[in-house]
Design a protein around this motif. Structure first.
Motif, short mmCIF file in Angstrom:
data_model
loop_
_atom_site.label_atom_id
_atom_site.label_comp_id
_atom_site.label_asym_id
_atom_site.label_seq_id
_atom_site.Cartn_x
_atom_site.Cartn_y
_atom_site.Cartn_z
N ASP A 81 10.13 4.89 -11.10
CA ASP A 81 10.58 5.79 -10.03
C ASP A 81 11.79 5.17 -9.33
O ASP A 81 11.95 3.95 -9.32
N ARG A 82 12.56 6.04 -8.70
CA ARG A 82 13.73 5.53 -7.96
C ARG A 82 13.50 5.59 -6.45
O ARG A 82 12.97 6.58 -5.92
N ALA A 83 13.90 4.52 -5.77
CA ALA A 83 13.79 4.46 -4.31
C ALA A 83 15.12 3.97 -3.73
O ALA A 83 15.81 3.15 -4.34
N SER A 89 13.19 -7.29 2.18
CA SER A 89 11.88 -7.73 1.65
C SER A 89 11.03 -6.54 1.21
O SER A 89 10.28 -6.64 0.23
N TRP A 90 11.12 -5.44 1.93
CA TRP A 90 10.38 -4.25 1.49
C TRP A 90 10.95 -3.78 0.15
O TRP A 90 10.21 -3.41 -0.77
N ALA A 91 12.27 -3.84 0.02
CA ALA A 91 12.92 -3.48 -1.25
C ALA A 91 12.40 -4.39 -2.38
O ALA A 91 12.07 -3.92 -3.47
N ALA A 92 12.32 -5.70 -2.10
CA ALA A 92 11.86 -6.64 -3.12
C ALA A 92 10.42 -6.34 -3.52
O ALA A 92 10.05 -6.46 -4.71
N SER A 93 9.62 -5.94 -2.55
CA SER A 93 8.21 -5.65 -2.85
C SER A 93 8.09 -4.43 -3.76
O SER A 93 7.23 -4.38 -4.64
N ALA A 94 8.98 -3.45 -3.58
CA ALA A 94 8.96 -2.28 -4.48
C ALA A 94 9.51 -2.64 -5.85
O ALA A 94 8.98 -2.22 -6.88
N ARG A 95 10.59 -3.44 -5.86
CA ARG A 95 11.21 -3.83 -7.13
C ARG A 95 10.23 -4.60 -8.01
O ARG A 95 10.19 -4.42 -9.22
N ALA A 96 9.38 -5.42 -7.39
CA ALA A 96 8.41 -6.22 -8.14
C ALA A 96 7.37 -5.34 -8.83
O ALA A 96 6.67 -5.79 -9.73
N ALA A 101 0.84 -1.20 0.00
CA ALA A 101 0.00 0.00 0.00
C ALA A 101 0.88 1.25 0.00
O ALA A 101 0.64 2.20 -0.76
N ALA A 102 1.89 1.26 0.86
CA ALA A 102 2.79 2.43 0.90
C ALA A 102 3.50 2.59 -0.44
O ALA A 102 3.58 3.69 -1.00
N ASN A 103 3.99 1.47 -0.98
CA ASN A 103 4.74 1.53 -2.24
C ASN A 103 3.91 2.12 -3.38
O ASN A 103 4.38 3.01 -4.09
N VAL A 104 2.70 1.60 -3.58
CA VAL A 104 1.95 2.00 -4.78
C VAL A 104 1.43 3.43 -4.68
O VAL A 104 1.13 4.04 -5.71
N ASN A 105 1.33 3.97 -3.47
CA ASN A 105 0.92 5.36 -3.35
C ASN A 105 2.09 6.33 -3.48
O ASN A 105 1.91 7.47 -3.89
N MET A 106 3.30 5.86 -3.14
CA MET A 106 4.49 6.72 -3.21
C MET A 106 5.17 6.65 -4.56
O MET A 106 5.82 7.59 -4.99
N LEU A 107 5.10 5.46 -5.18
CA LEU A 107 6.00 5.15 -6.28
C LEU A 107 5.25 4.50 -7.44
O LEU A 107 4.27 3.80 -7.21
N ARG A 108 5.75 4.70 -8.65
CA ARG A 108 5.25 3.93 -9.78
C ARG A 108 6.45 3.36 -10.52
O ARG A 108 7.60 3.74 -10.25
#
Ligand SMILES: *Cc1c(COP(=O)(O)O)cnc(C)c1O
Length: 392
Positions: free
Chosen positions: A82-84, A95-102, A72-79
């Protein structure tokens, strides 16, 4: 023989022990989700959840676990694209990184290994490099539950400010919220992720994302179910949860928040977690004086107050865990993400935990080390008892 009859104790870092009061509050038939009772109950939870996080900003709640909160945090902050930048001190940061990378986010991970917290100086230096301007969000954990490393969130915020960088600052406090201080507004956190089943003493199933007005203004177009703004701005009961409310969970959460915020109070809950952690650390020091046993995190300032990862060399942690489960009805956490998982375990002291649970855990570990002939120093239980006696 076994001494495992009686009430078992689950000392794993989530789910944490469920108070009987909370279980009883959940044990009820389905109410009318359109009635006034549910609307009032739902509306009452939000201000208390904001108080818990030290914020007057926005809150979106989801039916889901911590992974749902991350996404939820990822999809509202990033598309995608985007770079994180993720500051990781263990399995949960990774694991949070992997969830954003996916999601197609371009994720850079700055890893801090060996039980070390994120280094503010390294962050600041990275953010001053010429290519750092495009970093849209910086993600980190307050506590990484696998290593039990605690990050200094205000120091990381200061490092971002010192670099004059504008990235959103997002913090996973799933394993620390309710266990130690967290002041979202004062500490300049833009996005905060929490979940019900750790320090909040509730069953798994609720995830929370608090977000600042700055994060709200910068939000990406998230899929409708995950979009945080409609949930944060909800008026009707179903809007808070994007559909049918998790009704029994809401009654349980109400009870748990009453226990934490009203009956005990946050300062007392933080002090209790601090004392339980110090008692365990005193025991670990005593064991370590006569064996290959140590807290994974050297610096007490960088240790979580809610969970402690312990190294027991020679692959002796796994047999000790098994002995404690079968002989003492005591379940400790596995060495998640450890280089040698058989030589690592975790003792949780989060949520609904008392001195007698902590001292019982320590004394049982002592018994197990003796029974299994694991070399260890003596006096651990006494050292822990002295900490409780001094602080109580
Ligand atoms: C437990 C935990 C998670 C994951 O939560 P799940 O409910 O297992 O999805 C994420 N981050 C931290 C810091 C945690 O402790």
């Amino acid at each position: 023989m076994s001494f495992a009859a009686g009430r078992p104790f689950l000392a794993i870092p989530g789910p944490s022990p469920l108070p009987d009061r909370v279980a009883r509050a959940m044990h009820r038939p389905a109410p009318d989700i359109y009635g006034d009772q549910m609307l009032e109950l739902g509306q009452g939870l939000f201000p208390d959840l904001k108080r818990l996080a030290g914020t007057s900003a926005n809150l979106a709640a989801y039916i889901g676990n911590g992974h749902a909160g991350w996404e939820a945090a990822n999809v509202n902050m990033l598309r995608a694209g985007d770079r994180a930048l993720v500051l990781s001190s263990g399995h949960f940061g990774n694991s949070w990184a992997a969830s954003a990378r996916a999601l197609g986010v371009d994720v850079e991970v700055m890893e801090f290994t060996g039980g070390k917290p994120a280094d503010p100086a390294r962050l600041s230096a990275r953010l001053q490099q010429p290519d750092a301007g495009g970093i849209r969000a910086i993600l980190t954990t307050q506590v990484d539950t696998a290593t039990s490393v605690r990050n200094d969130i205000p120091a990381l915020r200061a490092a971002i400010d010192a670099a004059g960088h504008q990235a959103l600052f997002a913090v996973d406090a799933i394993a620390s919220l309710g266990c130690e201080p967290l002041l979202m507004d004062e500490w300049g956190i833009d996005v905060l992720v929490g979940a019900s089943q750790k320090g909040l003493m509730m069953a798994p199933g609720l995830a929370f994302v608090w977000f600042s007005d700055r994060a709200r203004a910068a939000a990406r177009l998230a899929p409708p179910y995950w979009a945080w703004q409609p949930r944060a701005d909800a008026v009707e009961g179903w809007q808070f949860w994007g559909g049918t409310a998790p009704v029994q969970h809401m009654f349980g959460l109400r009870e748990a928040l009453d226990m934490l915020l009203e009956d005990e109070g946050l300062p007392a809950a933080y002090a209790r977690h601090e004392g339980l952690a110090q008692a365990l650390w005193a025991a670990v020091d005593a064991w370590g004086s006569g064996g290959d046993i140590a807290a994974l995190v050297d610096d007490p300032n960088a240790r979580a107050r809610s969970v402690t990862a312990i190294r027991i060399g020679g692959g002796r942690a796994t047999p000790l865990r098994e002995w404690l489960d079968s002989r003492c009805a005591l379940v400790l956490g596995i060495g998640l993400g450890a280089a040698d998982p058989a030589s690592a375990l975790r003792v949780a002291h989060m949520g609904h935990v008392s001195a007698h649970q902590m001292l019982g855990t320590i004394a049982c570990m002592d018994a197990g080390m003796t029974a299994l002939q694991i070399p260890h120093g003596s006096g651990a239980t006494e050292a822990a008892a002295k900490v409780i006696a001094r602080l109580a």
